[in-house]
Design an enzyme around this catalytic site. Sequence first.
Site, PDB file in Angstrom:
ATOM      1  N   LYS A  75       2.079  -6.854  -6.016  1.00 31.03           N
ATOM      2  CA  LYS A  75       2.432  -5.837  -7.026  1.00 31.03           C
ATOM      3  C   LYS A  75       3.696  -5.099  -6.585  1.00 31.03           C
ATOM      4  CE  LYS A  75       0.334  -1.672  -6.997  1.00 31.03           C
ATOM      5  NZ  LYS A  75       1.289  -0.530  -7.025  1.00 31.03           N
ATOM      6  N   ASN A  76       3.748  -4.712  -5.307  1.00 29.06           N
ATOM      7  CA  ASN A  76       4.867  -3.882  -4.856  1.00 29.06           C
ATOM      8  C   ASN A  76       6.126  -4.668  -4.547  1.00 29.06           C
ATOM      9  OD1 ASN A  76       3.217  -1.740  -5.318  1.00 29.06           O
ATOM     10  ND2 ASN A  76       2.743  -1.342  -3.166  1.00 29.06           N
ATOM     11  N   CYS A  85       1.281  12.867  -8.610  1.00 27.90           N
ATOM     12  CA  CYS A  85       0.314  11.858  -9.048  1.00 27.90           C
ATOM     13  C   CYS A  85      -0.932  12.042  -8.185  1.00 27.90           C
ATOM     14  CB  CYS A  85       0.902  10.461  -8.917  1.00 27.90           C
ATOM     15  SG  CYS A  85       0.881   9.889  -7.243  1.00 27.90           S
ATOM     16  N   ARG A  88       5.524  13.487  -5.421  1.00 32.72           N
ATOM     17  CA  ARG A  88       6.332  12.266  -5.229  1.00 32.72           C
ATOM     18  C   ARG A  88       7.785  12.590  -5.587  1.00 32.72           C
ATOM     19  NH1 ARG A  88       2.663   7.881  -5.889  1.00 32.72           N
ATOM     20  NH2 ARG A  88       4.269   6.476  -5.114  1.00 32.72           N
ATOM     21  N   ASP A 137      -1.461   2.239   2.150  1.00 34.75           N
ATOM     22  CA  ASP A 137      -2.196   1.655   1.019  1.00 34.75           C
ATOM     23  C   ASP A 137      -3.502   1.003   1.449  1.00 34.75           C
ATOM     24  OD1 ASP A 137       0.766   0.577  -0.810  1.00 34.75           O
ATOM     25  OD2 ASP A 137      -0.194   2.523  -0.559  1.00 34.75           O
ATOM     26  N   ARG A 175      -4.871  -1.450 -12.286  1.00 36.18           N
ATOM     27  CA  ARG A 175      -3.413  -1.297 -12.143  1.00 36.18           C
ATOM     28  C   ARG A 175      -2.883  -2.202 -11.036  1.00 36.18           C
ATOM     29  NH1 ARG A 175      -0.987   4.615 -11.736  1.00 36.18           N
ATOM     30  NH2 ARG A 175       0.739   3.220 -11.238  1.00 36.18           N
TER      31      ARG A 175
HETATM   32  C1  EPZ Z   1       5.789   2.661  -2.478  1.00 38.14           C
HETATM   33  O1  EPZ Z   1       5.772   3.903  -3.151  1.00 38.14           O
HETATM   34  C2  EPZ Z   1       4.574   1.901  -2.989  1.00 38.14           C
HETATM   35  N1  EPZ Z   1       4.703   1.674  -4.438  1.00 38.14           N
HETATM   36  C3  EPZ Z   1       3.304   2.702  -2.679  1.00 38.14           C
HETATM   37  O2  EPZ Z   1       2.188   1.907  -3.096  1.00 38.14           O
HETATM   38  C4  EPZ Z   1       3.216   2.915  -1.167  1.00 38.14           C
HETATM   39  O3  EPZ Z   1       2.103   3.713  -0.884  1.00 38.14           O
HETATM   40  C5  EPZ Z   1       4.491   3.597  -0.664  1.00 38.14           C
HETATM   41  O4  EPZ Z   1       5.657   2.832  -1.059  1.00 38.14           O
HETATM   42  C6  EPZ Z   1       4.521   3.744   0.854  1.00 38.14           C
HETATM   43  O5  EPZ Z   1       4.396   2.484   1.442  1.00 38.14           O
HETATM   44  C7  EPZ Z   1       5.476   0.654  -4.871  1.00 38.14           C
HETATM   45  O6  EPZ Z   1       6.083  -0.060  -4.101  1.00 38.14           O
HETATM   46  C8  EPZ Z   1       5.543   0.451  -6.363  1.00 38.14           C
HETATM   47  P1  EPZ Z   1       7.902   6.143  -0.614  1.00 38.14           P
HETATM   48  P2  EPZ Z   1       7.071   4.877  -3.039  1.00 38.14           P
HETATM   49  O7  EPZ Z   1       9.143   6.473  -1.370  1.00 38.14           O
HETATM   50  O8  EPZ Z   1       8.311   4.067  -3.034  1.00 38.14           O
HETATM   51  C9  EPZ Z   1       8.174  10.798   0.172  1.00 38.14           C
HETATM   52  C10 EPZ Z   1       0.149   1.451  -4.113  1.00 38.14           C
HETATM   53  O9  EPZ Z   1      -0.987   1.846  -3.837  1.00 38.14           O
HETATM   54  N2  EPZ Z   1       9.457  10.744  -0.550  1.00 38.14           N
HETATM   55  O10 EPZ Z   1       8.005   5.290   0.597  1.00 38.14           O
HETATM   56  O11 EPZ Z   1       6.928   5.944  -4.039  1.00 38.14           O
HETATM   57  C11 EPZ Z   1       7.009  10.585  -0.782  1.00 38.14           C
HETATM   58  O12 EPZ Z   1       6.670  11.792  -1.409  1.00 38.14           O
HETATM   59  C12 EPZ Z   1       1.310   2.412  -4.109  1.00 38.14           C
HETATM   60  O13 EPZ Z   1       0.445   0.251  -4.382  1.00 38.14           O
HETATM   61  C13 EPZ Z   1      10.265  11.870  -0.580  1.00 38.14           C
HETATM   62  O14 EPZ Z   1       9.919  12.919  -0.023  1.00 38.14           O
HETATM   63  O15 EPZ Z   1       6.829   5.488  -1.588  1.00 38.14           O
HETATM   64  C14 EPZ Z   1       5.924  10.090   0.130  1.00 38.14           C
HETATM   65  O16 EPZ Z   1       5.302  11.200   0.746  1.00 38.14           O
HETATM   66  C15 EPZ Z   1       0.849   3.846  -3.877  1.00 38.14           C
HETATM   67  N3  EPZ Z   1      11.441  11.813  -1.261  1.00 38.14           N
HETATM   68  C16 EPZ Z   1       6.705   9.298   1.182  1.00 38.14           C
HETATM   69  O17 EPZ Z   1       8.065   9.707   1.087  1.00 38.14           O
HETATM   70  C17 EPZ Z   1      11.867  10.684  -1.894  1.00 38.14           C
HETATM   71  O18 EPZ Z   1      12.971  10.686  -2.480  1.00 38.14           O
HETATM   72  C18 EPZ Z   1       6.629   7.795   0.971  1.00 38.14           C
HETATM   73  O19 EPZ Z   1       7.175   7.530  -0.286  1.00 38.14           O
HETATM   74  C19 EPZ Z   1      11.034   9.546  -1.857  1.00 38.14           C
HETATM   75  C20 EPZ Z   1       9.840   9.596  -1.180  1.00 38.14           C
END
Ligand code: EPZ
Length: 419
Positions: free
Chosen positions: A22-23, A116, A121, A304, A396
């Site tokens: 998915k990711n 969320c 996020r 995850d 999802r």
């Molecule tokens: C991706 O989300 C995945 N989703 C998530 O999977 C996964 O949990 C996450 O990466 C971490 O591995 C997809 O790939 C579609 P991040 P993403 O940006 O990109 C903070 C699932 O269950 N952050 O690495 O949104 C954020 O708030 C889903 O399949 C900022 O502060 O994750 C979080 O605390 C859930 N500012 C942390 O970084 C930003 O600009 C990690 O977020 C961006 C992120």
Amino acid sequence: MEKFIVMGRTRLEGTVRIGGSKNAVLPIMAASLLTSKNSTIFDVPHLTDVLTMKKVLEHLGARVNFTSEVLEVDTSGVNRHEVAESLTRQMRASNLVMGPLLGRFHRVRVSHPGGCDIGSRPMDLHLKGFQSMGAAIHERYGFIEVEANDLHGAEIHLDFPSVGATENLMMAAVLAKGQTVIRNAAKEPEIVDLQNFLNGLGAKVKGAGLDVIRVEGVTSLNSVEYTIIPDRIEAGTYMTAGAITGGDILITNVIPEHLEPISAKLRETGVTVTEYPDSVRVQCAGRARAVDFKTMPYPGFPTDMQPQVMALMATADGTTVIAETIFDNRFKHVDELRRMGANIKVEGRAAIIKGVPRLSGAFVEATDLRAGAALVLAGLAAEDATIIENIYHIDRGYAQLDGKLNGLGARIMRVNNHR
Ligand code: EPZ
């Protein structure tokens, strides 16, 4: 709304095949917007998140055909740069179209993703990166507008190895003028898959999987045919299902190296994990041992998988401390596991779990897709039946979780309660 009825005291045995990630497919679907030619993507799982991303692309003017795990995307008719607010609300990953639309049309408008089920996020790292590439950002009325007269390469250092920010900036850089360097980049396997897809289009990206990614801007792209990597989190979920039920299962169509952090942790609990070239076998006789763990960016233990392994630790022999370092509110499944008799205390970003011999069935609800999967796993091992509401969360990110588990000997019914 549909719910699951999960019968307990099940022991899983047999073989299950993992689908496409998915990711990986979500950013790759977004990346197809970069070219005006066709993209054909194979091994695409039937998930509601994939259908949502299909709607995002169609709303922008693309034509998308999705039949039996093959996605054909024709973006020649893309004529809009605004993502429908309802779709961004449904799925944060809709914002992965920002980089491609900025790269191709030099403008994009999305609604603020909002929080969320697993915490706030923000998108500050994405936006800071776009700004360094020459874009102007306007945040007003709950929308984010990004436009650039002249999108150019930049030296970007991410404060945190954000997966989405890394992906959005890689995609924005593909058609920008000059070289973009992304330091402290996320190193997840899905980032490497995106790099391979982009290079298949004719982009010049290298370094994915390492701390520094370099992108040389190009002026045109072609069409591509691409096969998605298997879903390491779906695989880890079935591995944990084998462990929590004391079962013996073979999980096929996996890349064992991508599962390393999960296999290592399960082995620490006493589970036997045997690796083959494209499959893993999980055997667990008796109760798992309690082990501590901390979620970290790849190649650390994946956030995850935190809810699923917490379910395993809820019935482990001993006390476990889990630190969730990635998200600020990813413990909503704790209250639901407590309803099943789990002994868990949450202190900020840490959860302390005292293993109990057996959980009991209960009425519970899924709060996000991984939490929902964790409740299914807990239900498989619990006494009696567990009723899980809001299973749309699970659909999802998991294709036929119930069907695949029933193929391993589980007894899960999907019922519709008309309210
Ligand atoms: C991706 O989300 C995945 N989703 C998530 O999977 C996964 O949990 C996450 O990466 C971490 O591995 C997809 O790939 C579609 P991040 P993403 O940006 O990109 C903070 C699932 O269950 N952050 O690495 O949104 C954020 O708030 C889903 O399949 C900022 O502060 O994750 C979080 O605390 C859930 N500012 C942390 O970084 C930003 O600009 C990690 O977020 C961006 C992120």
